[in-house]
Motif scaffolding. Structure first.
Motif, mmCIF file in Angstrom:
data_model
loop_
_atom_site.group_PDB
_atom_site.id
_atom_site.type_symbol
_atom_site.label_atom_id
_atom_site.label_comp_id
_atom_site.label_asym_id
_atom_site.label_seq_id
_atom_site.Cartn_x
_atom_site.Cartn_y
_atom_site.Cartn_z
ATOM 1 N N LEU A 122 0.385 62.066 -48.793
ATOM 2 C CA LEU A 122 -0.273 63.298 -49.261
ATOM 3 C C LEU A 122 -0.301 63.685 -50.982
ATOM 4 C CD1 LEU A 122 -1.674 66.070 -48.012
ATOM 5 C CD2 LEU A 122 0.934 67.099 -48.320
ATOM 6 N N PRO A 123 0.428 63.128 -51.243
ATOM 7 C CA PRO A 123 0.808 62.773 -53.112
ATOM 8 C C PRO A 123 -0.002 62.089 -53.567
ATOM 9 C CG PRO A 123 2.671 63.507 -52.364
ATOM 10 C CD PRO A 123 2.622 63.308 -50.932
ATOM 11 N N LEU A 124 -0.389 61.339 -53.049
ATOM 12 C CA LEU A 124 -1.782 60.500 -53.340
ATOM 13 C C LEU A 124 -3.106 61.270 -53.604
ATOM 14 C CD1 LEU A 124 -1.829 58.071 -54.050
ATOM 15 C CD2 LEU A 124 -2.316 56.944 -51.806
ATOM 16 N N VAL A 125 -3.712 62.327 -52.170
ATOM 17 C CA VAL A 125 -4.503 62.488 -52.438
ATOM 18 C C VAL A 125 -4.680 63.804 -53.440
ATOM 19 C CG1 VAL A 125 -4.971 61.361 -50.717
ATOM 20 C CG2 VAL A 125 -3.755 64.105 -50.266
ATOM 21 N N VAL A 126 -3.297 64.327 -53.842
ATOM 22 C CA VAL A 126 -3.863 66.125 -54.061
ATOM 23 C C VAL A 126 -3.008 65.638 -55.872
ATOM 24 C CG1 VAL A 126 -2.458 68.038 -54.545
ATOM 25 C CG2 VAL A 126 -2.693 67.201 -52.445
ATOM 26 N N PRO A 127 -3.924 65.943 -56.769
ATOM 27 C CA PRO A 127 -3.697 65.604 -57.932
ATOM 28 C C PRO A 127 -2.072 66.495 -58.306
ATOM 29 C CG PRO A 127 -6.196 66.206 -57.435
ATOM 30 C CD PRO A 127 -5.271 66.536 -55.964
ATOM 31 N N ARG A 128 -2.187 67.425 -57.749
ATOM 32 C CA ARG A 128 -0.861 68.550 -59.044
ATOM 33 C C ARG A 128 0.378 67.946 -57.853
ATOM 34 N NH1 ARG A 128 -1.010 74.337 -57.775
ATOM 35 N NH2 ARG A 128 0.961 73.978 -58.688
ATOM 36 N N ARG A 129 1.413 67.350 -58.932
ATOM 37 C CA ARG A 129 2.823 66.961 -58.362
ATOM 38 C C ARG A 129 3.305 68.145 -57.327
ATOM 39 N NH1 ARG A 129 8.118 64.944 -61.608
ATOM 40 N NH2 ARG A 129 9.571 64.400 -59.590
ATOM 41 N N ILE A 130 3.584 67.394 -56.684
ATOM 42 C CA ILE A 130 4.264 68.009 -54.626
ATOM 43 C C ILE A 130 5.687 67.496 -55.291
ATOM 44 C CG2 ILE A 130 4.152 68.325 -52.755
ATOM 45 C CD1 ILE A 130 1.372 67.316 -52.689
ATOM 46 N N THR A 131 6.235 68.610 -55.149
ATOM 47 C CA THR A 131 8.135 68.894 -54.082
ATOM 48 C C THR A 131 8.070 69.195 -53.321
ATOM 49 O OG1 THR A 131 8.199 69.179 -56.385
ATOM 50 C CG2 THR A 131 10.204 69.811 -54.733
ATOM 51 N N PHE A 132 9.516 67.751 -52.077
ATOM 52 C CA PHE A 132 9.202 68.533 -50.813
ATOM 53 C C PHE A 132 11.052 68.646 -51.259
ATOM 54 C CE2 PHE A 132 5.441 65.377 -50.663
ATOM 55 C CZ PHE A 132 4.854 66.135 -49.490
ATOM 56 N N LEU A 133 10.774 68.768 -49.317
ATOM 57 C CA LEU A 133 12.551 68.757 -49.517
ATOM 58 C C LEU A 133 12.636 68.277 -48.619
ATOM 59 C CD1 LEU A 133 13.283 72.837 -48.367
ATOM 60 C CD2 LEU A 133 13.166 72.260 -50.642
ATOM 61 N N ALA A 134 14.511 67.827 -49.026
ATOM 62 C CA ALA A 134 14.580 65.784 -47.948
ATOM 63 C C ALA A 134 16.100 65.382 -47.411
ATOM 64 C CB ALA A 134 14.332 64.620 -48.898
ATOM 65 N N LYS A 135 16.435 65.212 -46.681
ATOM 66 C CA LYS A 135 17.639 65.348 -45.961
ATOM 67 C C LYS A 135 18.347 64.633 -47.116
ATOM 68 C CE LYS A 135 16.700 60.706 -43.280
ATOM 69 N NZ LYS A 135 16.608 60.892 -42.178
ATOM 70 N N SER A 136 19.784 64.717 -47.297
ATOM 71 C CA SER A 136 20.809 63.948 -48.550
ATOM 72 C C SER A 136 20.881 62.845 -48.275
ATOM 73 C CB SER A 136 21.429 64.517 -48.710
ATOM 74 O OG SER A 136 22.982 65.124 -47.045
ATOM 75 N N ALA B 251 -3.225 68.524 -42.654
ATOM 76 C CA ALA B 251 -3.476 67.525 -40.826
ATOM 77 C C ALA B 251 -3.190 66.178 -41.356
ATOM 78 C CB ALA B 251 -4.121 67.885 -39.900
ATOM 79 N N MET B 252 -1.976 65.798 -40.899
ATOM 80 C CA MET B 252 -2.205 64.223 -41.883
ATOM 81 C C MET B 252 -2.650 62.990 -40.329
ATOM 82 S SD MET B 252 -0.837 64.169 -44.972
ATOM 83 C CE MET B 252 -0.321 62.528 -45.078
#
Length: 242
Positions: A50-64, A150-151
């Motif tokens: 998803l970040p590969l195709v979206v020009p803007r930076r995306i921040t995800f919530l991820a398990k610690s 949708a991925m």
């Protein structure tokens, strides 16, 4: 800086070669301002395609757990997930749900794009599971629009349990933004939050073409990954009614 290095110089080119990603609806992602990208979740690589195709930076919530490993492998993993814009969330504490919501609000409060997997887990059988209401709470409290994503095909590049990525066509469909301003001031109402989450999941079902299962995937995490079950990884939990 490392986000862009990973995207354009290291992992990004490899993923483009393996997945040959096609994106539909990119115009639905705003060029600035806060928004929530709510995606189905079929592979770990969803957070990279998803970040590969979206020009803007995306921040995800991820398990610690991605950030607490030891040794050389732990250091590499920590640097990698940090570089990809992922924010660690501790899922074990009594306040895990609120901590995740607070982290999401901080991201949106800075006018950024927040990536969320409303199912709360990766699907092992290709089906779409019931969405958690933490997504709804974030949307209602922040006023951010929700953009369904949708991925498709990422699970073929990165099958569950595989250590080696495989060539397979990936398609990413980005739907029209969902505006929930009609529910302004109703965050904390469990019926409203359930309605918002269900609306997002309905759009994801239409975009992805997946069969929908009206149960939480996380509730099946102890069962074998046969059709109709899912093993939980982690993402945004249900919001607790206030």
């Amino acid at each position: 800086m490392w986000y862009w290095v990973v995207k354009y110089l290291t992992v990004g080119p490899l993923l483009r070669l393996l997945g040959r990603p096609t994106v539909v609806g990119l115009e639905n992602v705003p060029t600035d301002g806060k928004a929530i990208l709510a995606s189905n979740h079929q592979a770990v690589l969803d957070s990279f395609f998803l970040p590969l195709v979206v020009p803007r930076r995306i921040t995800f919530l991820a398990k610690s757990e991605y950030f607490t490993g030891t040794g050389l492998k732990g250091a590499f993993q920590r640097r990698f997930f940090t570089a990809m814009g992922q924010v660690p969330i501790d899922r074990t504490g009594a306040d895990a749900a609120q901590d995740a919501l607070d982290a999401g609000m901080r991201v949106l409060g800075k006018g950024k794009l927040l990536g969320i997997y409303p199912e709360g887990t990766r699907s092992p059988d290709g089906r779409l599971y019931k969405g958690k209401t933490g997504l709804a709470r974030l949307a209602l409290e922040s006023g951010a629009t929700v953009i369904p994503v949708a991925m498709i095909g990422t699970e073929k590049v990165n099958p569950i349990g595989s250590r080696i990525w495989k060539p397979a066509k990936v398609t990413i469909k980005i739907g029209e933004p969902l505006d929930f301003s009609r529910y302004e001031g109703m965050a904390g109402n469990r019926f409203v939050e359930r309605a918002v989450a269900d609306e997002v999941m309905y759009d994801l079902m239409k975009l992805s073409g997946q069969e929908y299962v009206d149960v939480y995937a996380a509730s099946l995490k102890e069962k074998p990954a046969t059709p109709g079950t899912a093993q939980a990884s982690s993402r945004l939990p249900d919001a607790k009614a206030s």
